[in-house]
Design an enzyme around this catalytic site. Structure first.
Site, PDB file in Angstrom:
ATOM      1  N   HIS A   1      -2.980  -6.060 -30.363  1.00  0.00           N
ATOM      2  CA  HIS A   1      -2.980  -7.149 -31.351  1.00  0.00           C
ATOM      3  C   HIS A   1      -1.558  -7.502 -31.781  1.00  0.00           C
ATOM      4  O   HIS A   1      -1.212  -8.675 -31.928  1.00  0.00           O
ATOM      5  CB  HIS A   1      -3.772  -6.740 -32.601  1.00  0.00           C
TER       6      HIS A   1
ATOM      7  N   GLN B   1     -13.704 -14.914 -22.731  1.00  0.00           N
ATOM      8  CA  GLN B   1     -13.514 -15.540 -24.042  1.00  0.00           C
ATOM      9  C   GLN B   1     -12.367 -16.525 -23.996  1.00  0.00           C
ATOM     10  O   GLN B   1     -12.465 -17.648 -24.513  1.00  0.00           O
ATOM     11  CB  GLN B   1     -13.248 -14.459 -25.087  1.00  0.00           C
TER      12      GLN B   1
ATOM     13  N   ARG C   1     -12.491  -0.751 -29.919  1.00  0.00           N
ATOM     14  CA  ARG C   1     -13.630   0.114 -29.638  1.00  0.00           C
ATOM     15  C   ARG C   1     -13.225   1.439 -28.990  1.00  0.00           C
ATOM     16  O   ARG C   1     -14.059   2.335 -28.885  1.00  0.00           O
ATOM     17  CB  ARG C   1     -14.638  -0.625 -28.763  1.00  0.00           C
TER      18      ARG C   1
END
Length: 281
Positions: free
Chosen positions: A37, A153, A187
């Site tokens: 991120h 995505q 995750r």
């Protein structure tokens, strides 16, 4: 760094920034941040004068029985990480602020979401494209940054932007990996130490696919088989899919004269992981 939780307040801030000539960058996230991120944030920082990071665990992209309730969250830790980038604004709305109780409108990117993860997670991408469209309308960014780990995505959002004439530039960023090759993911926090070792099979499988493509590129099926063979050797890995598709359209039966995407989804223990590589002719 300021934290905004109201969509209306976020829009007022964005409109004021635009009127002042600022260039707004947006990095949408679901929080529980990691270095992957932060790589997206740094790219957004380089490309914009006002950087907004959204933290929103979007209920509309989770199906029945998926991990919405237990999805890892640590807002204070996330904010401390974002301040070091630095990020200017954290937009962190509650679900009730993003979706009215009678909301019935959706954004669907069509066929590009029908295969790969879309075939195994019905409604997931409709939830993704809908919330991203809402974020674009609320934050009014000039650019938005997305990672290539969630490749389908990324393609769905790019298609939505083209089809609906959103005035926003989409900046893709390559996958960020741990030193041992595991793709960074929120995750990964679910994995035990043994499962963490088993999860390395995904990146090893992609390495095998890359090598097959480099040395003996006869057809996409053979490249997929090379990856599948590695995954099947690992008892702790349950394959959901291994597929080779056109890297632009995500259509099946790709030509090796064009870039192809080798995409993997698998369960390690109870954790669903994805990874991919794009192989160029």
């Amino acid at each position: 760094m300021i934290v905004i939780t109201s969509p209306d307040e976020m829009t007022r801030y964005a409109e004021s920034a635009r009127q002042s000539g600022e260039r707004i960058g947006l990095v949408p996230t679901m929080g529980f941040l990691h270095d992957g991120h932060l790589t997206l944030m740094r790219e957004g920082r380089r490309q914009s004068s006002v950087l907004v990071a959204s933290i929103f665990v979007n209920p509309m992209q989770f199906g029945p029985g998926e991990d919405f309730a237990r999805y890892p969250r640590n807002f204070e830790r996330d904010c401390a990480m974002l301040e070091r980038v630095p990020v200017d604004v954290v937009f962190a709305p509650e679900p009730a602020a993003m979706y009215s109780t009678d909301a019935q409108s959706w954004v669907d990117a069509g066929d590009i979401t029908s295969g790969l993860c879309g075939a195994h997670r019905p409604g997931h991408f409709r939830g993704v494209t809908t919330v991203v469209a809402k974020l674009f309308n609320i934050v009014k960014p000039h650019l938005a940054v997305f990672g290539e780990k969630d490749f389908q995505q990324l393609r769905a959002i790019q298609k939505m932007v083209r089809d609906l004439n959103f005035d926003v530039e989409i900046l893709p960023v390559p996958i960020v990996r741990e030193k041992d090759g595991l793709a960074m993911s929120s995750r990964n926090a679910y994995l035990s130490s043994t499962e963490r070792e088993d999860a390395l099979a995904l990146s090893l499988a992609l390495r095998a696919a890359r090598e097959k493509h480099r040395t003996d590129p006869c057809c996409a099926e053979e490249v997929v088989f090379a990856a599948t063979r590695v995954l099947k050797r690992m008892k702790g890995v349950e394959i959901e899919y291994v597929e080779g598709v056109d890297a632009e359209t995500l259509s099946r039966h790709p030509s090796l004269d064009r870039p192809i995407l080798i995409a993997i989804a698998a369960r390690v223990g109870k954790t669903r992981l994805i990874d991919n590589v794009v192989l160029n002719p």
